[in-house]
Design a protein around this motif. Structure first.
Motif, PDB file in Angstrom:
ATOM      1  N   UNK A  51       0.838  -1.198   0.000  1.00 51.32           N
ATOM      2  CA  UNK A  51       0.000   0.000   0.000  1.00 51.32           C
ATOM      3  C   UNK A  51       0.872   1.247   0.000  1.00 51.32           C
ATOM      4  N   UNK A  52       0.357   2.328  -0.582  1.00 45.61           N
ATOM      5  CA  UNK A  52       1.096   3.587  -0.590  1.00 45.61           C
ATOM      6  C   UNK A  52       0.943   4.306   0.745  1.00 45.61           C
ATOM      7  N   UNK A  53       2.051   4.832   1.237  1.00 45.78           N
ATOM      8  CA  UNK A  53       2.015   5.615   2.481  1.00 45.78           C
ATOM      9  C   UNK A  53       1.358   6.966   2.254  1.00 45.78           C
ATOM     10  N   UNK A  54       1.696   7.587   1.134  1.00 42.04           N
ATOM     11  CA  UNK A  54       1.142   8.919   0.873  1.00 42.04           C
ATOM     12  C   UNK A  54       1.130   9.231  -0.606  1.00 42.04           C
ATOM     13  N   UNK A  55       2.207   9.870  -1.089  1.00 41.86           N
ATOM     14  CA  UNK A  55       2.254  10.322  -2.481  1.00 41.86           C
ATOM     15  C   UNK A  55       2.039   9.159  -3.443  1.00 41.86           C
ATOM     16  N   UNK A  56       1.289   9.404  -4.496  1.00 39.29           N
ATOM     17  CA  UNK A  56       0.969   8.332  -5.442  1.00 39.29           C
ATOM     18  C   UNK A  56       1.268   8.711  -6.885  1.00 39.29           C
ATOM     19  N   UNK A  57       1.658   9.958  -7.154  1.00 41.09           N
ATOM     20  CA  UNK A  57       2.020  10.369  -8.504  1.00 41.09           C
ATOM     21  C   UNK A  57       3.464  10.843  -8.507  1.00 41.09           C
ATOM     22  N   UNK A  58       4.135  10.669  -9.613  1.00 43.31           N
ATOM     23  CA  UNK A  58       5.527  11.080  -9.731  1.00 43.31           C
ATOM     24  C   UNK A  58       5.677  12.013 -10.922  1.00 43.31           C
ATOM     25  N   UNK A  59       6.151  13.214 -10.649  1.00 44.96           N
ATOM     26  CA  UNK A  59       6.371  14.235 -11.665  1.00 44.96           C
ATOM     27  C   UNK A  59       7.784  14.780 -11.470  1.00 44.96           C
ATOM     28  N   UNK A  60       8.375  15.319 -12.515  1.00 52.17           N
ATOM     29  CA  UNK A  60       9.665  15.969 -12.348  1.00 52.17           C
ATOM     30  C   UNK A  60      10.745  15.454 -13.261  1.00 52.17           C
ATOM     31  N   UNK A  61      10.376  14.619 -14.253  1.00 56.06           N
ATOM     32  CA  UNK A  61      11.369  14.024 -15.140  1.00 56.06           C
ATOM     33  C   UNK A  61      11.547  14.794 -16.441  1.00 56.06           C
ATOM     34  N   UNK A  62      10.768  15.852 -16.635  1.00 58.02           N
ATOM     35  CA  UNK A  62      10.916  16.658 -17.843  1.00 58.02           C
ATOM     36  C   UNK A  62      12.191  17.497 -17.773  1.00 58.02           C
ATOM     37  N   UNK A  63      12.593  18.033 -18.906  1.00 56.38           N
ATOM     38  CA  UNK A  63      13.776  18.879 -18.962  1.00 56.38           C
ATOM     39  C   UNK A  63      13.614  20.075 -18.018  1.00 56.38           C
ATOM     40  N   UNK A  64      14.699  20.460 -17.358  1.00 62.90           N
ATOM     41  CA  UNK A  64      14.732  21.591 -16.430  1.00 62.90           C
ATOM     42  C   UNK A  64      13.934  21.341 -15.153  1.00 62.90           C
ATOM     43  N   UNK A  65      13.721  20.077 -14.788  1.00 67.42           N
ATOM     44  CA  UNK A  65      13.001  19.780 -13.558  1.00 67.42           C
ATOM     45  C   UNK A  65      13.907  19.011 -12.590  1.00 67.42           C
ATOM     46  N   UNK A  66      13.662  19.152 -11.277  1.00 68.60           N
ATOM     47  CA  UNK A  66      14.582  18.616 -10.267  1.00 68.60           C
ATOM     48  C   UNK A  66      14.876  17.124 -10.346  1.00 68.60           C
ATOM     49  N   UNK A  67      13.853  16.290 -10.513  1.00 71.04           N
ATOM     50  CA  UNK A  67      14.101  14.856 -10.537  1.00 71.04           C
ATOM     51  C   UNK A  67      14.933  14.464 -11.759  1.00 71.04           C
ATOM     52  N   UNK A  68      14.691  15.120 -12.886  1.00 76.34           N
ATOM     53  CA  UNK A  68      15.501  14.883 -14.077  1.00 76.34           C
ATOM     54  C   UNK A  68      16.967  15.212 -13.789  1.00 76.34           C
ATOM     55  N   UNK A  69      17.196  16.327 -13.098  1.00 77.96           N
ATOM     56  CA  UNK A  69      18.549  16.737 -12.723  1.00 77.96           C
ATOM     57  C   UNK A  69      19.214  15.677 -11.855  1.00 77.96           C
TER      58      UNK A  69
END
Length: 484
Positions: A51-69
């Motif tokens: 089961x998920x604890x909290x967050x269920x969506x993942x964003x940030x892989x586009x160019x100039x975004x933190x997770x991509x970095x």
């Protein structure tokens, strides 16, 4: 045991900072009070299901975004599935709204449901702002400023598009709706309020234009599902830490942090640890309680928020025998008249991916449901079954489940979140946005201008995992800027 850096908590902000510092060759230890990594962006196992604890969506892989970095710097690969349609919203008037991933498709859908007036201009403006905000966030990694070095670095990285963002820090989303003639459109106003609550943790009268436009547009960037649950995100970073000679130590509930002449001593029931540097990845309210240093406490005091200005959560976990018709994984469901006992106007539903056999057996789906609870310390939920029944009845009426298909059902109140996360008041989702707190008034990553830093969802409020990731990038950057 001696380390270069000790991080408190294994939330995604801590893991981001730990990974970047380990990549530079520092010996890092992350102390986590639970038995799983990831904090409020993780998963837990119960009765054979994840089961998920909290967050269920993942964003940030586009160019100039933190997770991509982060992924580009480290080379980490994640077990991801891209979502064609990020979300659907069931509005209070019975209409179903699809949040398409492409801007033009989304604008046409918004015009269909809310009427064309002002929609295209509003969303094109918001999307442009969101692109500039994320680009600026990585260009200005010394922000917010608290030293001459910060200012000098910031001046060297100033770009024209950054200056165009400044007016948005002084306007609220309410002002923006009024500008495009949308403030009298009640259906649209309700939609915006509930969407802002997901990522900015507050409503349009409090959220400034910069963060509000960015929060509303997160479905217009790449949205991903993590195979095996959100814990897969944390596990990938944990593996990287191990490959660099660093580690996560579990069941380490930190009680105090004491300043030493050449570093810090972190005390747990399991023992004491020493390091040259320390980073707190837990909320500022909890960080304040750990430090025995009056200087740190004085710097934190203005940034602490009472329960009345925070959000807790009521959550449910379901396992369904089958849900073959549910192809879109994420849904926001508006509730006419609000939910009983807590008054929340909507709740969020996330289904496990039908191709994910790690979280449930074939033909079964795991479902995570959550809704905000304002001022969690002041509310005592005496009959959570009443809340569960209201949510299930609403979902069944919309065709999101059949009661007869429920194999497992469980729920948690804000009190349970205090027990699980050890967060003050059972706060979830990070600090809400408030119009009287401008971006440059947010807590800087430095705690004492010596070797103590902070990151997490109460440092860079709202914006979900991508904002928390940014806070870890900034903390690591400032530590390196100050000492290496």
């Amino acid at each position: 045991m001696q380390y270069d850096v000790i991080l408190i908590g294994s939330g995604f902000g801590s893991l981001t900072a730990a990974t970047l510092l380990a990549q530079r060759g520092l010996k890092v230890a992350v102390l986590e009070q639970a038995k799983y990594p990831g904090g409020c962006a993780s998963s837990y196992k119960r009765k054979g299901y994840w089961f998920e604890t909290g967050a269920t969506t993942l964003v940030g892989l586009d160019e100039h975004m933190p997770l991509r970095y982060l992924l580009d710097v480290t080379g980490i690969e994640l077990p991801l599935l891209k979502l064609d349609i990020p979300m659907q919203v069931y509005l209070s008037d019975g209409q179903l709204l699809t949040r398409y991933a492409e801007l033009d498709d989304w604008i046409k859908e918004a015009e269909r449901v809310f009427e064309p007036k002002g929609q295209r201009a509003f969303w094109e403006h918001c999307f442009q702002i969101s692109q500039k905000v994320w680009r600026t966030s990585l260009e200005q990694k010394s922000f917010p400023f608290s030293s001459v070095k910060d200012l000098w670095q910031a001046l060297g990285n100033v770009r024209p598009h950054q200056l165009s963002l400044l007016p948005g820090a002084f306007r609220t989303m309410e002002d923006l709706l009024a500008r495009y003639g949308l403030l009298e459109n009640k259906l649209f106003k309700d939609f915006v309020n509930e969407q802002l609550l997901i990522t900015a943790q507050n409503h349009l009268g409090e959220v400034n234009e910069l963060f509000g436009a960015t929060a509303l547009c997160y479905t217009l960037f790449g949205n991903y599902y993590v195979k095996g649950g959100m814990i897969g995100l944390a596990r990938a970073l944990e593996s990287y830490l191990h490959s660099k000679g660093s580690t996560i130590l579990y069941r380490r509930n930190v009680h105090t942090i004491t300043s030493l002449p050449n570093g810090y001593e972190v005390n747990c029931l399991a023992g004491s640890y020493q390091s040259r540097f320390v980073i707190s990845g837990i909320p500022l309210n909890d960080t304040y309680q750990l430090f025995q240093n009056d200087q740190v406490r004085q710097k934190l005091q203005p940034h602490l928020l009472p329960s009345a200005k925070l959000n807790g959560a009521f959550t449910m976990a379901l396992v369904l025998r089958q849900a073959p018709a549910i192809l879109v994984l994420h849904h926001q469901v508006h509730v006419p008249g609000g939910l009983p006992l807590i008054g929340s106007s909507s709740f969020f539903v996330s289904y496990s991916h039908p191709a994910d056999s790690e979280r449930a057996m074939q033909g079964e789906r795991v479902v995570a449901i959550s809704t905000h609870v304002r001022d969690p310390a002041a509310l005592r939920i005496e009959n959570k079954r009443q809340l569960e029944e209201a949510i299930i009845k609403r979902m069944e009426g919309l065709g999101l489940l059949k009661r007869s298909d429920i194999l497992h059902q469980d729920s948690s109140t804000p009190g349970a979140w205090i027990y699980w996360t050890q967060r003050a008041y059972g706060m979830v989702g990070g600090y809400p946005q408030y119009r009287d707190i401008k971006p440059w008034q947010m807590k800087d990553a430095r705690l004492d201008h010596k070797g103590a830093y902070t990151c997490g969802d109460s440092v860079y409020p709202g914006q979900g995992i991508v904002g928390v990731c940014l806070s870890g990038i900034i903390a690591a950057n400032k530590l390196v800027l100050d000492h290496f």
